[in-house]
Design an enzyme around this catalytic site. Structure first.
Site, PDB file in Angstrom:
ATOM      1  N   HIS A   1      27.120  -8.112 -29.849  1.00  0.00           N
ATOM      2  CA  HIS A   1      26.213  -9.110 -30.416  1.00  0.00           C
ATOM      3  C   HIS A   1      26.882  -9.646 -31.669  1.00  0.00           C
ATOM      4  CE1 HIS A   1      22.850  -6.536 -28.469  1.00  0.00           C
ATOM      5  NE2 HIS A   1      23.207  -7.514 -27.642  1.00  0.00           N
TER       6      HIS A   1
ATOM      7  N   GLU B   1      25.864 -11.092 -23.881  1.00  0.00           N
ATOM      8  CA  GLU B   1      24.740 -11.764 -23.212  1.00  0.00           C
ATOM      9  C   GLU B   1      24.074 -12.738 -24.165  1.00  0.00           C
ATOM     10  OE1 GLU B   1      22.380 -10.292 -25.003  1.00  0.00           O
ATOM     11  OE2 GLU B   1      22.864  -8.177 -25.135  1.00  0.00           O
TER      12      GLU B   1
END
Length: 336
Positions: free
Chosen positions: A251, A289
């Site tokens: 992230h 993601e």
């Protein structure tokens, strides 16, 4: 160009490697002391004929010359060395590969950038032994204890700056993290705006989670970004693709406006992925993601050789599954 004058197990120092070079020669000096001299023969593979080398640290001298030649030409995939005497340490480490011709050795870009030193410095602890365990119904390897302090440092010749990663320290970084998360641009994608106490609780939870490592990204030791590196096998992403035991996920958050832009992303994203592949040689993929509508970040990731496997639905967002394999990274990413 900075180079480590100490032992190979130390982090790169703030010292200078100087070059005197032409089309057919290269001489490197370290703080005024001769390190290595080469005669170069250009061709499909650049041929490097050793003329002089520092006898006290021959492997480091070879490493420095490989680094210089590969960094100045990101398209160069291979160097051919001609050595009057073998240097066993360079062969044992993978820096040089013996060729069929006597006295000729190859340095492959894809192997060079997988050498853990000097990028990892003192954080390198070797490969942690594998023992499978169950946690929250998921079977995965036991994870090594988390490092503390600086874990990665590299001089980026494109920026003329050091890019480094260190672990987040709540006492030192809480206010900075809080400011970054409450930036409207960041909150749009992270949705983690809140108070100092909320963020202290958030970071404390991650600090106690063995599957997540929180990192601060720095340019010339100035913090500019926050990263979370996680083991995919025991993460929420695992049900959405066939996660391997040592896949790592990321992230990413750039908090400082002055360090935004594609040239900065190329530097820190390649550094982050490089660190994760070096941290454990069993890691074969790095995944992410981002929100499927975050076209800018997805574009930056494509530029760094990620590919979009598919889109899928988390409870809180529509996500793009971005994957970068080890082989593809070391073959195609232009580390300098």
């Amino acid at each position: 160009m900075p180079f480590d004058a100490a032992t190979p197990t130390c982090a790169p120092r703030w010292r200078s490697l100087q070059a005197d070079e032409g089309d057919c020669r290269l001489s490197l000096t370290l703080e005024g002391r001769p390190l290595i001299s080469l005669r170069l023969v250009p061709g499909e593979t650049l041929e490097a004929h050793l003329q002089q080398i520092c006898p006290e640290r021959p492997e480091q001298a070879l490493w420095a010359a490989c680094y210089w030649l590969l960094s100045r030409d990101p398209a160069c995939q291979r160097l051919a060395w001609h050595l009057p005497q073998p240097i066993p340490q360079a062969v044992a480490s993978g820096l040089l590969l013996p060729d069929q011709a006597p006295g000729r050795y190859l340095c492959e870009r894809t192997l060079f950038w997988q050498l853990p030193q000097p990028w990892l410095g003192e954080s390198l602890a070797g490969v942690y032994p594998q023992q499978m365990q169950l946690s929250n119904g998921k079977r995965h390897p036991r994870r090594a204890p988390k490092p503390r302090g600086e874990v990665y440092r590299r001089f980026d010749a494109r920026l003329g700056a050091w890019v480094s990663l260190r672990t987040l320290e709540i006492g030192q970084d809480l206010e900075r993290f809080n400011r970054w998360q409450n930036n409207p641009r960041v909150e749009q994608f992270w949705q983690e705006g809140g108070s100092l106490e909320q963020h202290r609780e958030y970071l404390t939870k991650l600090e106690q989670d063995p599957h997540t490592l929180t990192l601060i990204g720095c340019f010339d030791d100035e913090p500019f970004a926050y990263f979370e590196a996680y083991w995919a096998k025991e993460d929420r992403i695992a049900p959405f693709y066939p996660a391997d035991d040592y896949d790592r996920g990321i992230h990413m958050l750039v908090g400082e406006e002055t360090h935004r832009g594609p040239h900065k992303v190329a530097s820190w994203l390649s550094a982050l992925v490089h660190y994760l592949f070096l941290d454990d040689p069993r890691t074969q993929r790095v995944v992410a993601e981002p929100r499927a509508d975050n076209g800018k970040m997805i574009g930056y990731m494509h530029d760094q050789c990620f590919h979009c496997e598919k889109e899928f639905d988390f409870p809180h967002k529509r996500a793009a599954l971005m994957i970068l394999g080890r082989e593809r990274f070391f073959e195609r990413c232009k580390l300098v």
